[in-house]
Design a protein around this motif. Structure first.
Motif, PDB file in Angstrom:
ATOM      1  N   ALA A  79       0.833  -1.204   0.000  1.00 18.93           N
ATOM      2  CA  ALA A  79       0.000   0.000   0.000  1.00 18.93           C
ATOM      3  C   ALA A  79       0.871   1.258   0.000  1.00 18.93           C
ATOM      4  N   ASP A  80       1.960   1.236   0.768  1.00 18.62           N
ATOM      5  CA  ASP A  80       2.866   2.380   0.810  1.00 18.62           C
ATOM      6  C   ASP A  80       3.552   2.580  -0.531  1.00 18.62           C
ATOM      7  N   MET A  81       3.992   1.504  -1.152  1.00 17.46           N
ATOM      8  CA  MET A  81       4.656   1.609  -2.449  1.00 17.46           C
ATOM      9  C   MET A  81       3.677   2.114  -3.511  1.00 17.46           C
ATOM     10  N   ASP A  82       2.457   1.632  -3.468  1.00 12.00           N
ATOM     11  CA  ASP A  82       1.417   2.094  -4.390  1.00 12.00           C
ATOM     12  C   ASP A  82       1.209   3.598  -4.229  1.00 12.00           C
ATOM     13  N   ARG A  83       1.086   4.040  -2.987  1.00 11.09           N
ATOM     14  CA  ARG A  83       0.883   5.468  -2.705  1.00 11.09           C
ATOM     15  C   ARG A  83       2.071   6.291  -3.187  1.00 11.09           C
ATOM     16  N   SER A  84       3.274   5.802  -2.918  1.00  8.93           N
ATOM     17  CA  SER A  84       4.485   6.517  -3.327  1.00  8.93           C
ATOM     18  C   SER A  84       4.576   6.644  -4.841  1.00  8.93           C
ATOM     19  N   LEU A  85       4.251   5.566  -5.541  1.00  3.90           N
ATOM     20  CA  LEU A  85       4.292   5.602  -7.009  1.00  3.90           C
ATOM     21  C   LEU A  85       3.293   6.609  -7.553  1.00  3.90           C
ATOM     22  N   ARG A  86       2.119   6.642  -6.964  1.00  7.29           N
ATOM     23  CA  ARG A  86       1.103   7.606  -7.408  1.00  7.29           C
ATOM     24  C   ARG A  86       1.567   9.037  -7.148  1.00  7.29           C
ATOM     25  N   GLU A  87       2.219   9.265  -6.002  1.00  7.41           N
ATOM     26  CA  GLU A  87       2.747  10.595  -5.701  1.00  7.41           C
ATOM     27  C   GLU A  87       3.817  11.006  -6.711  1.00  7.41           C
ATOM     28  N   MET A  88       4.553  10.030  -7.237  1.00 12.27           N
ATOM     29  CA  MET A  88       5.600  10.314  -8.219  1.00 12.27           C
ATOM     30  C   MET A  88       5.020  10.503  -9.623  1.00 12.27           C
ATOM     31  N   GLY A  89       3.714  10.297  -9.775  1.00 11.61           N
ATOM     32  CA  GLY A  89       3.065  10.551 -11.055  1.00 11.61           C
ATOM     33  C   GLY A  89       2.833   9.323 -11.914  1.00 11.61           C
ATOM     34  N   ILE A  90       3.075   8.133 -11.379  1.00 17.04           N
ATOM     35  CA  ILE A  90       2.790   6.912 -12.137  1.00 17.04           C
ATOM     36  C   ILE A  90       1.272   6.745 -12.194  1.00 17.04           C
ATOM     37  N   GLY A  91       0.740   6.537 -13.374  1.00 11.69           N
ATOM     38  CA  GLY A  91      -0.702   6.406 -13.547  1.00 11.69           C
ATOM     39  C   GLY A  91      -1.195   5.005 -13.244  1.00 11.69           C
ATOM     40  N   ASP A  92      -2.510   4.855 -13.241  1.00  8.48           N
ATOM     41  CA  ASP A  92      -3.138   3.572 -12.937  1.00  8.48           C
ATOM     42  C   ASP A  92      -2.623   2.441 -13.828  1.00  8.48           C
TER      43      ASP A  92
END
Length: 118
Positions: A79-92
């Motif tokens: 969950a943390d890695m998912d959140r971090s990736l989204r914060e970095m701009g990685i899309g769905d």
């Protein structure tokens, strides 16, 4: 009765708190200064994986009593890695691919350690 309904939430909260402490430990400045771990995204990720391995290995020593906590701890990391990736701009569309790469980075060293122990 209500306590049984919310016990899973309480357990998951404990796993997320433990994960937060683990990440805090992995981010200690000494690793990046005295031990010269690269202060990069990959270096920080590696430190989290090392700490996660140590905690998981310790908990595994307690057998089935900690199986649920170990699983929830891994869920907290994902969950943390998912959140971090989204914060970095990685899309769905890219999240799954990136989390899969992280999963391989997490699971591969565990397999090596198991084989080394015999």
């Amino acid at each position: 009765m209500l306590e049984r309904l919310f016990s899973g939430f309480r357990d998951k909260k404990a796993a997320f708190e433990l994960y937060g402490k683990l990440v805090g430990q992995a981010r200690m400045p000494q690793f990046y200064t005295a031990f010269e771990v690269a202060d990069t995204l990959d270096g920080r990720f590696d430190m989290i994986l090392i700490h996660m391995f140590l905690v998981q290995n310790r908990l595994k020593g307690d057998g089935e009593a900690t199986a649920k906590l170990r699983r929830q701890l891994q869920e907290a990391m994902i969950a943390d890695m998912d959140r971090s990736l989204r914060e970095m701009g990685i899309g769905d569309m890219g999240i799954g691919r990136e989390v899969k790469k992280m999963g391989v980075a997490w699971l591969a060293p565990q397999g090596l350690c198991r084989r080394a122990r015999g």
